[in-house]
Design an enzyme around this catalytic site. Structure first.
Site, PDB file in Angstrom:
ATOM      1  N   ARG A  25       0.823  -1.218   0.000  1.00 32.42           N
ATOM      2  CA  ARG A  25       0.000   0.000   0.000  1.00 32.42           C
ATOM      3  C   ARG A  25       0.857   1.269   0.000  1.00 32.42           C
ATOM      4  O   ARG A  25       0.474   2.270  -0.602  1.00 32.42           O
ATOM      5  CB  ARG A  25      -0.972  -0.053   1.180  1.00 32.42           C
ATOM      6  N   GLY A 104      19.779 -16.141   6.703  1.00 29.43           N
ATOM      7  CA  GLY A 104      20.038 -16.773   5.410  1.00 29.43           C
ATOM      8  C   GLY A 104      19.427 -15.966   4.269  1.00 29.43           C
ATOM      9  O   GLY A 104      20.049 -15.762   3.222  1.00 29.43           O
ATOM     10  N   ASP A 128      13.528 -15.908  16.069  1.00 28.13           N
ATOM     11  CA  ASP A 128      14.676 -16.207  16.938  1.00 28.13           C
ATOM     12  C   ASP A 128      15.315 -14.985  17.606  1.00 28.13           C
ATOM     13  O   ASP A 128      15.995 -15.113  18.610  1.00 28.13           O
ATOM     14  CB  ASP A 128      15.768 -16.926  16.133  1.00 28.13           C
TER      15      ASP A 128
HETATM   16  O1  F6P Z   1      14.657 -19.742  12.434  1.00 24.08           O
HETATM   17  C1  F6P Z   1      13.373 -19.898  12.907  1.00 24.08           C
HETATM   18  C2  F6P Z   1      13.151 -21.302  13.399  1.00 24.08           C
HETATM   19  O2  F6P Z   1      11.814 -21.404  13.849  1.00 24.08           O
HETATM   20  C3  F6P Z   1      14.120 -21.821  14.454  1.00 24.08           C
HETATM   21  O3  F6P Z   1      13.850 -21.358  15.750  1.00 24.08           O
HETATM   22  C4  F6P Z   1      13.983 -23.314  14.296  1.00 24.08           C
HETATM   23  O4  F6P Z   1      15.109 -23.982  14.751  1.00 24.08           O
HETATM   24  C5  F6P Z   1      13.814 -23.456  12.803  1.00 24.08           C
HETATM   25  O5  F6P Z   1      13.279 -22.229  12.327  1.00 24.08           O
HETATM   26  C6  F6P Z   1      12.923 -24.606  12.403  1.00 24.08           C
HETATM   27  O6  F6P Z   1      12.890 -24.666  11.023  1.00 24.08           O
HETATM   28  P1  F6P Z   1      11.882 -25.579  10.183  1.00 24.08           P
HETATM   29  O7  F6P Z   1      10.516 -25.001  10.325  1.00 24.08           O
HETATM   30  O8  F6P Z   1      12.387 -25.503   8.798  1.00 24.08           O
HETATM   31  O9  F6P Z   1      11.953 -26.950  10.789  1.00 24.08           O
END
Ligand code: F6P
Length: 320
Positions: A25, A104, A128
């Protein structure tokens, strides 16, 4: 800038939709066409791109997850994949790219900026809270609220049965969720990847608490610091303590964003579009105190966000 695109990438986090809405928006109101890329870098390589209208983002501010979907792309890690991604951006006349995601995803954005001159803007989105330079990423507050709600519920049963509960929360490499929810949930202790601790010490502490008349104990463990079941086993063997476990898993990631995350996501979205218009390329939006700033993505991904370990002492102090 006439046309920009945005994507969500990596793990979804509550507030991503609020951010998408804000970007769409804001762009439209400034006369900029805005495209959505489905499934992050994977969708970019597959040319899964469509023009977003105001109607696409109606009624999503309160929804968890991401309407643009998310993925982790192996192809984009290769030079061929990156060249393909750049060609597709150019073919679609996309002049600026906003990436909402964690470390990432921001690393991918930085590659596009540094190696291929793509005008990118990063927005930190991850439960996180491990992204350097910003006090909060989108989704952290919602995840924490979800965790403390669970702790409150489990507390009732722990108190009723004089039990110890080991609650496992997310955080592969980072103990932020575990430590902060431990304090806010009134838990005894948080096992976190950043600090090695002798479990026997904690077992003794809990045993002592029971002797002193405490009727229940809650211990939080970050997934990166061990599993709830292995810690519970030690509690049972060494402490003869009636122990149960709860693994919260993906209950922490979805769901409706809190007020804080909606506002943060909305403000970061506006700032991201403004940044691209003003020529702030290769930057990430960062919250410091109550203000938003642009910091180089390079800085955000190359530095480590340190967890305030003195919070462990505070957690201890509040449990005397
Ligand atoms: O990075 C976010 C997160 O939720 C982490 O806390 C956890 O280790 C990871 O992703 C889990 O990833 P996935 O959903 O790919 O298993």
């Amino acid at each position: 800038m006439k046309k920009i695109a945005l994507m969500t990438s990596g793990g979804d986090s509550p507030g991503m939709n609020a951010c998408i809405r804000s970007i769409v928006r804001t762009s439209i109101s400034k006369g900029i066409k805005v495209c959505g890329i489905n499934r992050g870098y994977e969708g970019l390589i597959n040319d899964d791109i469509f023009e977003l209208t105001s109607a696409h983002v109606a009624n999503i501010i309160q929804r968890g997850g991401t309407i643009l979907k998310s993925a982790r792309s192996k192809k984009f890690m290769t030079t061929e994949g990156q060249i393909e991604a750049v060609n597709i951006l150019n073919r679609n006349n996309i002049e600026g790219l906003i990436v909402i995601g964690g470390e990432g995803s921001l690393t991918g954005a930085n590659i596009l900026y540094k190696q291929y001159n793509i005008k990118v803007m990063g927005i930190p989105g991850s439960i996180d809270n491990d992204i350097y330079g910003t006090d909060f990423a989108i989704g952290v507050d919602s995840a924490l609220n979800r965790i403390i709600n669970a702790i409150d519920i489990i507390n009732d049963t722990a108190s009723s049965h004089d039990r110890t509960f080991i609650i496992e929360v997310m955080g592969r490499n980072c103990g932020y969720l575990a430590l902060m929810s431990s304090i806010a949930g009134g838990a005894e202790y948080a096992f976190i990847p950043e600090k090695n601790i002798n479990i026997d010490e904690i077992v003794e502490m809990v045993k002592q608490r029971y002797k002193e008349g405490k009727s229940r104990s809650i211990i939080i463990v970050a997934e990166g610091a061990g599993s709830a079941s292995s810690i519970a086993k030690i509690f049972r063997e060494k402490g003869y303590i009636d122990t149960r476990i709860t693994v919260l898993g993906h209950l922490q990631r979805g769901g409706s964003p809190t007020y804080f995350d909606r506002m943060l996501a909305t403000a970061m979205g506006i700032k991201a579009v403004e940044g691209l218009i003003e020529g702030e390329y290769g930057k990430m939006i960062a919250l410091k105190g109550s203000k938003l700033y642009y910091i180089p993505i390079e800085e955000a991904i190359s530095k480590k966000k340190e967890l305030e370990l003195d919070m462990l002492d505070i957690n201890k102090m509040l449990n005397v």
